[in-house]
Design an enzyme around this catalytic site. Structure first.
Site, PDB file in Angstrom:
ATOM      1  N   CYS A 148       0.976  -0.883  -0.057  1.00 35.61           N
ATOM      2  CA  CYS A 148      -0.034   0.060   0.028  1.00 35.61           C
ATOM      3  C   CYS A 148       0.996   1.165   0.024  1.00 35.61           C
ATOM      4  CB  CYS A 148      -0.878  -0.066   1.152  1.00 35.61           C
ATOM      5  SG  CYS A 148      -1.938  -1.209   1.168  1.00 35.61           S
ATOM      6  N   LYS A 171      13.105 -14.904  -9.475  1.00 35.80           N
ATOM      7  CA  LYS A 171      12.998 -14.060 -10.681  1.00 35.80           C
ATOM      8  C   LYS A 171      12.108 -14.399 -11.976  1.00 35.80           C
ATOM      9  CE  LYS A 171      14.136 -11.446  -9.131  1.00 35.80           C
ATOM     10  NZ  LYS A 171      14.607 -10.697  -8.044  1.00 35.80           N
ATOM     11  N   ASN A 193      -2.063   1.730   5.602  1.00 30.46           N
ATOM     12  CA  ASN A 193      -1.133   0.967   5.268  1.00 30.46           C
ATOM     13  C   ASN A 193      -0.740  -0.161   6.452  1.00 30.46           C
ATOM     14  OD1 ASN A 193       0.909  -0.702   4.469  1.00 30.46           O
ATOM     15  ND2 ASN A 193       2.307   0.710   4.281  1.00 30.46           N
ATOM     16  N   GLY A 194      -1.061  -1.397   6.395  1.00 32.00           N
ATOM     17  CA  GLY A 194      -0.789  -2.316   7.538  1.00 32.00           C
ATOM     18  C   GLY A 194      -1.974  -3.109   7.858  1.00 32.00           C
ATOM     19  N   LYS A 196       6.254  -4.423  -3.818  1.00 30.53           N
ATOM     20  CA  LYS A 196       7.762  -4.285  -3.587  1.00 30.53           C
ATOM     21  C   LYS A 196       8.077  -4.367  -1.919  1.00 30.53           C
ATOM     22  CE  LYS A 196      11.990  -2.552  -5.040  1.00 30.53           C
ATOM     23  NZ  LYS A 196      12.216  -3.922  -5.384  1.00 30.53           N
ATOM     24  N   HIS A 200      16.337 -37.276  -5.794  1.00 33.66           N
ATOM     25  CA  HIS A 200      15.539 -37.501  -4.644  1.00 33.66           C
ATOM     26  C   HIS A 200      14.023 -37.241  -4.859  1.00 33.66           C
ATOM     27  CE1 HIS A 200      19.087 -39.366  -2.792  1.00 33.66           C
ATOM     28  NE2 HIS A 200      19.847 -37.786  -3.060  1.00 33.66           N
ATOM     29  N   GLU A 210       8.505 -14.818 -10.316  1.00 32.17           N
ATOM     30  CA  GLU A 210       7.827 -13.592 -10.005  1.00 32.17           C
ATOM     31  C   GLU A 210       7.414 -12.828 -11.358  1.00 32.17           C
ATOM     32  OE1 GLU A 210       9.921 -11.031  -6.621  1.00 32.17           O
ATOM     33  OE2 GLU A 210      11.263 -11.631  -8.395  1.00 32.17           O
ATOM     34  N   TRP A 267      -2.846  -2.714  -1.684  1.00 34.42           N
ATOM     35  CA  TRP A 267      -2.610  -4.122  -1.979  1.00 34.42           C
ATOM     36  C   TRP A 267      -3.414  -4.712  -0.801  1.00 34.42           C
ATOM     37  CZ3 TRP A 267      -0.834  -8.458   0.900  1.00 34.42           C
ATOM     38  CH2 TRP A 267      -0.192  -9.270   0.160  1.00 34.42           C
ATOM     39  N   GLU A 306      17.548 -17.925  -6.295  1.00 38.81           N
ATOM     40  CA  GLU A 306      17.413 -16.386  -7.129  1.00 38.81           C
ATOM     41  C   GLU A 306      16.693 -16.441  -8.459  1.00 38.81           C
ATOM     42  OE1 GLU A 306      16.740 -13.679  -5.509  1.00 38.81           O
ATOM     43  OE2 GLU A 306      16.895 -12.030  -6.990  1.00 38.81           O
ATOM     44  N   ARG A 339       4.137  -0.428  -4.915  1.00 36.65           N
ATOM     45  CA  ARG A 339       3.600  -0.908  -3.427  1.00 36.65           C
ATOM     46  C   ARG A 339       2.259  -1.539  -3.547  1.00 36.65           C
ATOM     47  NH1 ARG A 339       6.810   1.546   0.415  1.00 36.65           N
ATOM     48  NH2 ARG A 339       5.474   1.111   2.153  1.00 36.65           N
TER      49      ARG A 339
HETATM   50  C1  G6P Z   1       9.367  -8.383  -1.605  1.00 35.05           C
HETATM   51  C2  G6P Z   1       9.848  -8.043  -2.792  1.00 35.05           C
HETATM   52  C3  G6P Z   1      11.447  -8.874  -2.954  1.00 35.05           C
HETATM   53  C4  G6P Z   1      12.299  -8.644  -1.623  1.00 35.05           C
HETATM   54  C5  G6P Z   1      11.606  -9.051  -0.495  1.00 35.05           C
HETATM   55  C6  G6P Z   1      12.368  -8.651   0.795  1.00 35.05           C
HETATM   56  O1  G6P Z   1       9.070  -9.880  -1.745  1.00 35.05           O
HETATM   57  O2  G6P Z   1       9.422  -8.299  -3.872  1.00 35.05           O
HETATM   58  O3  G6P Z   1      11.922  -8.344  -4.140  1.00 35.05           O
HETATM   59  O4  G6P Z   1      13.457  -9.339  -1.812  1.00 35.05           O
HETATM   60  O5  G6P Z   1      10.110  -8.292  -0.308  1.00 35.05           O
HETATM   61  O6  G6P Z   1      12.228  -7.214   0.583  1.00 35.05           O
HETATM   62  P1  G6P Z   1      13.444  -6.196   1.229  1.00 35.05           P
HETATM   63  O7  G6P Z   1      12.978  -4.865   1.356  1.00 35.05           O
HETATM   64  O8  G6P Z   1      13.304  -6.651   3.088  1.00 35.05           O
HETATM   65  O9  G6P Z   1      14.844  -6.829   0.988  1.00 35.05           O
END
Ligand code: G6P
Length: 615
Positions: free
Chosen positions: A2, A488, A103-104, A610, A507, A491, A77, A484, A27
């Protein structure tokens, strides 16, 4: 999660609020809304629309159709209640006297709602937020500060709030607990926002509200109070990011721009911390060399990609500094009765510095007596402020939801810290440390070299963008990188993907490999080339197509061409420590180009946000 904005000044509020929200869309983008105080008619105009901000802009003629010089805005969000018009923020109290954005998550909203229903309040939405606005309304007797404080005292959970009152066209109120909120200071105008990019076009002078602090914002100034109502003298921070750094700058997507910014971001993060003689100057204030020497163990805690950085760092720290390291997901750590104490260094990694699980893990660690070093991108964020010491990654603002340059800078900084620790603890000689630092300094140039030509990755993406499943595998550090790469891809492209430690595949997961399944095999750890080749052969024998990523030529089998990888991506030669920083780049680009070909909304992937400020 948010995005919140607020404005009071001499200009029309709504267009400014919409411009601010545009910068916060990363956000949350389930719905958006505005509430503007209509001084002429003594009411509050609320406009909201489900979906992207563009719907709200269309509805309000980019804000021009809403008069008024004081307002709040929100991009959502969804947590409580589906993303529809009614559940969107701002929420207006039953009497129409109060409107707010939130937000929260308010954890005790059900009991508060029950109480308010008994007082005759009705509710139209499914949200926890509507409870807050009605509660403030319930306590409002011409003193906005008193009403907000009384209501806030009853809230459990996390909240950042922006609140306007129909009969107070001269002020609005902001307050926060466990969710970020900043105040922007202008000339004859003032702002609030969840994050800096929303303010950059107007001011660089900001106040980061602390826990449970409240700001009363007027045209002329901002007064900040603590939880007990004591007036504070908050520190005013100067933001050094330029406005362009939060713009796309000619790129089609923020993600591609941020991938391309990695060489500079890594240089910015490393170079200022290295002296001319290649020794390291971290500038830690409380974590002195004696403290670092006295540590028994390290526990790295983070979420998402930051957690993956921790996994890579574990290998490097254990190898070069010989300190045992555990890596924990922040959301698990808190509830795991972690075995840490004063001799443990907890390293918190977070781009935003506001991820709620990570913030709570930090507090848990401190309560248990551990020292906390945080690796954070956003200056003055909650995690940075609450840590024993902080090392900032100088990645600049990262807007795309899928992190790239923040990941690279976190990694580079962790590697620098590893070398420092290894030297301080006598595990690396002065000469060895300097040699490693010298190689690390070259990472920026190697990244630039790697990014010069992306055509091979575009070609590979064009071959495989329509695959249903894509697997990633590797051993040791390559396994951490595989995680990672897989994250990526899923996502932003929504392709099902899993990452496996290559030796573990047999396994269970190998049963999913069938003709045409794409497997990306990371083979940068040269010591394990042969083992990786065996694993590649195992999946090839079951019909998989394999892309191998290497730093040195793979010894191919001339007699069995079908057992060899179908494609090889070779990285520029580099030291072992730099390899992960380079290997992640083709994985980022592969994900990007696959998502591009699939027509996905790359910067705002579905259901993601994000900055994750809910548990
Ligand atoms: C969200 C973002 C990720 C990030 C994660 C942790 O899921 O989309 O890209 O790695 O949060 O966020 P931070 O700000 O704590 O690195």
């Amino acid at each position: 999660m948010c995005g919140i904005v607020g404005y009071i000044g001499g200009k029309q509020a709504a267009p400014l609020l919409l411009q601010g929200l545009e910068k916060l869309e990363y956000r949350g983008y389930d719905s958006a809304g505005l509430a503007v105080v209509d001084a002429g008619n003594g009411g509050i105009i609320v406009k909201k629309a489900r979906g992207r901000l563009s719907a709200l802009k269309k509805m309000t003629d980019c804000g021009k159709s809403i008069p008024g010089i004081l307002g709040i805005g929100h991009t959502r969000w969804a947590t409580h209640g589906e993303p529809n018009d009614v559940n969107s923020h701002p929420h207006l109290s039953r009497s129409g006297r109060v409107a707010l954005v939130h937000n929260g998550i308010v954890e005790n909203y059900a009991e508060l709602r029950q109480y308010l229903c008994e007082q005759g309040y009705g509710f139209v939405s499914d949200t926890d937020t509507e409870v807050v606005v009605q509660l403030i309304d319930h306590y409002y007797e011409n003193d906005p500060v008193a009403a907000v404080r009384r209501a806030a005292d009853q809230l459990r959970g996390s909240f950042a709030l922006g609140i306007v009152f129909a009969d107070r066209p001269d002020l609005f109120i902001a307050l926060r607990k466990d969710s970020p909120l900043i105040v922007g200071l202008g000339e004859g105008e003032n702002f609030i926002a969840s994050d800096v990019p929303a303010l950059l076009a107007h001011t660089r002078r900001v106040i980061r509200l602390g826990e449970r602090e409240m700001a009363v914002v007027t045209r002329e100034g901002v007064t900040v109070y603590d939880h007990f109502g004591v007036k504070l003298e908050p520190e005013v921070l100067e933001i050094t990011w330029d406005a362009e750094s939060a713009e796309k700058g000619g790129y089609e997507h923020f993600m591609l721009k941020e991938i391309m910014e990695q060489p500079d971001a890594v240089r910015r993060t490393i170079a200022p911390r290295v002296r001319g003689d290649f020794t390291i100057e971290l500038g830690l204030r409380r974590l002195t060399d004696d403290v670092l020497r006295s540590l028994d163990r390290i526990c790295i805690v983070a979420c998402g990609s930051s957690y993956h950085v921790g996994m890579v760092a574990r290998y490097a720290i254990e190898r070069m500094a010989r300190v045992p390291v555990t890596v924990a997901l922040a959301s698990e750590f808190r509830y795991d009765n972690p075995m840490i104490g004063p001799e443990t260094l907890v390293i918190i990694i977070s781009q935003s510095g506001e991820t709620l699980d990570t913030l709570f893990a930090l507090r848990e660690a401190k309560e248990r007596g551990a020292r906390v070093l945080s690796i954070v991108n956003v200056v003055g964020s909650s995690i940075a402020v609450e840590s024993t010491d902080v090392l900032y990654t100088w990645a600049g603002p990262e807007i795309a939801v899928a992190t790239t340059k923040a990941y690279s800078t976190q990694l580079a900084l962790m590697q620098l810290f590893t070398l420092y620790l290894g030297r301080v603890r006598g595990r690396l000689t002065d000469l060895e440390a300097r040699e490693e630092v010298r190689s690390l300094l070259a990472t920026g140039d190697k990244l630039a070299e790697l990014l010069k030509d992306t055509s091979h990755l575009q070609y590979l993406a064009s071959l495989y963008f329509n695959r249903r499943d894509i697997f990633f595998m590797g051993r040791n550090i390559d396994y951490a990188l595989a995680l990672e790469g897989s994250l990526k891809l899923k996502e932003i492209s929504y392709i099902h993907s899993e990452a496996y430690a290559a030796g573990e595949l047999k396994h269970g997961t190998i049963s999913l490999i069938e003709p045409g399944t794409l497997v990306v095999a990371l083979c940068t750890g040269t010591k394990l080339h042969e083992k990786m080749l065996s694993n590649i052969r195992e999946v090839k024998a079951r019909g998989a197509t394999v892309i191998a990523l290497t730093t040195k030529p793979i010894p191919l089998d001339p007699n069995h061409p079908n057992a060899n990888p179908d494609h090889i991506i070779e990285l520029p030669a580099c030291c072992e420590l730099c390899a992960p920083s380079l290997s992640v780049v083709p994985l980022q680009l592969l994900a990007y180009y696959v998502a591009l070909l699939k027509g996905c909304d790359i910067d705002k992937p579905r259901n993601l946000a994000k900055s994750v400020t809910v548990e």
